[in-house]
Motif scaffolding. Structure first.
Motif, short mmCIF file in Angstrom:
data_model
loop_
_atom_site.label_atom_id
_atom_site.label_comp_id
_atom_site.label_asym_id
_atom_site.label_seq_id
_atom_site.Cartn_x
_atom_site.Cartn_y
_atom_site.Cartn_z
N ASN A 236 82.67 62.91 90.98
CA ASN A 236 82.56 62.10 89.77
C ASN A 236 83.00 62.92 88.55
OD1 ASN A 236 81.82 59.71 88.35
ND2 ASN A 236 79.97 60.77 87.64
N GLY A 237 83.82 62.32 87.70
CA GLY A 237 84.31 63.00 86.51
C GLY A 237 85.66 63.65 86.69
N PHE A 238 86.10 63.82 87.93
CA PHE A 238 87.41 64.42 88.20
C PHE A 238 88.45 63.32 88.42
CE2 PHE A 238 84.73 67.99 88.95
CZ PHE A 238 85.51 69.12 88.76
N SER A 239 89.69 63.65 88.11
CA SER A 239 90.78 62.70 88.32
C SER A 239 92.05 63.47 88.66
CB SER A 239 91.01 61.84 87.08
OG SER A 239 91.36 62.65 85.96
N GLY B 61 89.10 67.94 85.45
CA GLY B 61 87.71 67.51 85.51
C GLY B 61 86.77 68.51 84.88
N PRO B 62 85.47 68.29 85.02
CA PRO B 62 84.47 69.17 84.40
C PRO B 62 84.23 70.43 85.24
CG PRO B 62 83.38 67.34 85.51
CD PRO B 62 84.86 67.09 85.65
N TYR C 42 80.26 70.24 92.95
CA TYR C 42 80.45 69.25 91.89
C TYR C 42 79.91 67.88 92.28
CZ TYR C 42 83.42 72.81 89.82
OH TYR C 42 83.89 73.98 89.27
N GLN D 246 80.83 72.32 85.23
CA GLN D 246 79.60 71.66 85.64
C GLN D 246 79.27 71.91 87.11
OE1 GLN D 246 79.45 67.52 84.46
NE2 GLN D 246 80.27 67.99 82.42
#
Length: 437
Positions: free
Chosen positions: A42-45, A423-424, A27, A427
């Motif tokens: 990036n994009g995860f939390s 998160g994504p 990722y 991806q």
């Protein structure tokens, strides 16, 4: 104790130099967390949903040392996280409780489980309570297909044994906790599943057989065949795994086991499984069971179980095995799925889970003066990648996904924090890059 055992075995005193390796892009690079807790791509939390000392609805407070954990879907749009606490007899319980398994000096010992009941959509905590008490060092465990959590004691302490002063009962058992519990469960040890340094468990939904790991340098893998599938309290037969032609899977004295080459498994019946001398693994090995270096996390995939050997491999950094399960349970095979060659690739894997996309998500638990523990993903073709990095001097444990696959729950061991990571997930980049140690 685990570190001392590793030292005695020679595993940590003869590490090989780090080797070049390839890893998946995954990722992407991890982004430093401004809160200083968990770095993610990036994009995860993440969200903290429960913490040490939080007041629970039963009047107690969240105890420390959160370890293995399972996620269950309940009715009315709720999820239940059943969370182990690896507490010893002298730890704080977070509050007195009135029901439990064992006592020390007349008081219930603090180990056991807690429930965290969440709204499945908002992840808001609806309820939080103790669900098992009086057990010792509840390390990991596993979910069952019939909606319960198997919680495992990683200690064989008891009267007359080391660290057994003041204890009224012997420990080293598996207990079953209903996912739909509403308070403290009646504690009954599943004696037929053996008394040993239990770590984790998983259940084959096709057969009802339970597979059990043991956290010892000279451990073996166990299989429990219940008399009545789905009703473990009715007893059954405990067995140990023999890999034909390979008595030692640890690879400590050279590459005895080659990666991705399947080998035939036989299962050896065991007797005296209550093991008052804590010698079950030794008797199993004497009968021909194959040795494993610290069996820890185990989880079911699709007709296969993956399990960690925390300190296995020539570099002593960890292995993962894939146990392919047959419909009859009599023609199983095993293969070395992954073996680390570098601290930067994978370092002392512990708890693990199988993600919805088939990847393994492994929690590292390093034994160094200063730890740098990651969540490592491993693709279906065996490439590791970093998924998260913990910025605290402790481990992550209990990784498990929500039933819809959108949320990865994980514990910070101490002080206890239970996190929800989103998160994504779609991806993922399967490209591979080459790295030097």
């Amino acid at each position: 104790m685990a570190f001392l055992a590793l030292s005695a075995s020679g595993c940590v005193t003869r590490p090989l130099p780090n080797q070049p390796f390839s890893r998946a892009i995954g990722y992407g690079n991890l982004v430093p967390d401004p809160r200083g807790l968990l770095d993610l791509p990036n994009g995860f939390s993440y969200r903290i949903i429960s913490s040490f000392g939080d007041e629970m609805t039963d009047g107690a407070s969240v105890p420390d040392k959160a370890d293995g954990m399972g996620c269950f879907e309940l009715d009315d749009g709720r999820l239940a996280l059943v969370r182990n606490h690896e507490l010893i007899a002298t730890d704080d319980s977070g509050g007195e409780f009135f029901k439990g398994f064992g006592k020390k000096d007349g008081r219930y010992i603090p180990g056991g489980t807690t429930h965290v009941v969440l709204d499945a959509k908002s992840l808001k905590v609806r309820d939080q309570f103790r669900s098992l008490g009086g057990t010792l060092r509840n390390c990991s465990g596993g979910v069952t297909p019939w909606g319960s959590w198997l919680t495992c004691e990683e200690s064989t302490a008891g009267p007359g044994a080391m660290f057994g002063e003041g204890l009224d009962r012997s420990h080293g058992w598996v207990f079953e906790v209903p996912a739909n519990a509403r308070g403290l469960s009646a504690p009954t040890q599943l004696s037929a599943m053996g008394r040993f340094n239990h770590e984790a468990a998983c259940v084959d939904p096709a057969t009802g057989f339970v597979y059990l790991t043991e956290d010892r340098d000279d451990s073996v893998l166990y299989r429990f065949k219940p008399h009545v599938p789905g009703t473990l309290s009715e007893g059954g037969r405990l067995q140990a795994m023999q890999v034909v032609g390979i008595p030692d899977l640890r690879n400590w004295s050279g590459q005895q086991v080659e990666q991705a080459i399947p080998a035939t498994v036989r299962w050896l019946d065991l007797d005296g499984v209550d093991s008052p001398k804590d010698d079950l693994r030794m008797r199993a090995a004497a009968r021909g069971a194959s040795l494993i270096a610290r069996g820890e996390g185990i989880h079911m995939g699709n007709a296969e179980a993956y399990f960690c050997s925390t300190s296995g491999g020539q570099a002593g950094l960890g292995q993962i095995f894939k146990l392919s399960l047959s419909a009859s349970g009599e023609t199983d095979q095993i293969a070395l799925f992954f073996e680390s060659v570098s601290h930067n690739q994978f370092n002392f894997g512990d708890n693990l889970t199988v993600a919805p996309n088939g990847h393994l998500i492994v929690c590292e638990d390093q034994y160094t003066a200063r730890v740098d523990n990651y969540l490592r993903g491993i693709t279906t073709d065996g490439y590791a990648y970093p998924l998260a990095r913990l910025n605290l001097q402790t481990e992550m444990a209990g990784a498990c996904f929500s039933p819809d696959g959108n949320v990865l729950f994980v514990n910070v061991y101490s002080p206890t924090k239970t996190l929800a990571i989103t998160g994504p997930w779609d991806q993922f980049n399967a490209g591979v890059i080459d790295l030097t140690a």
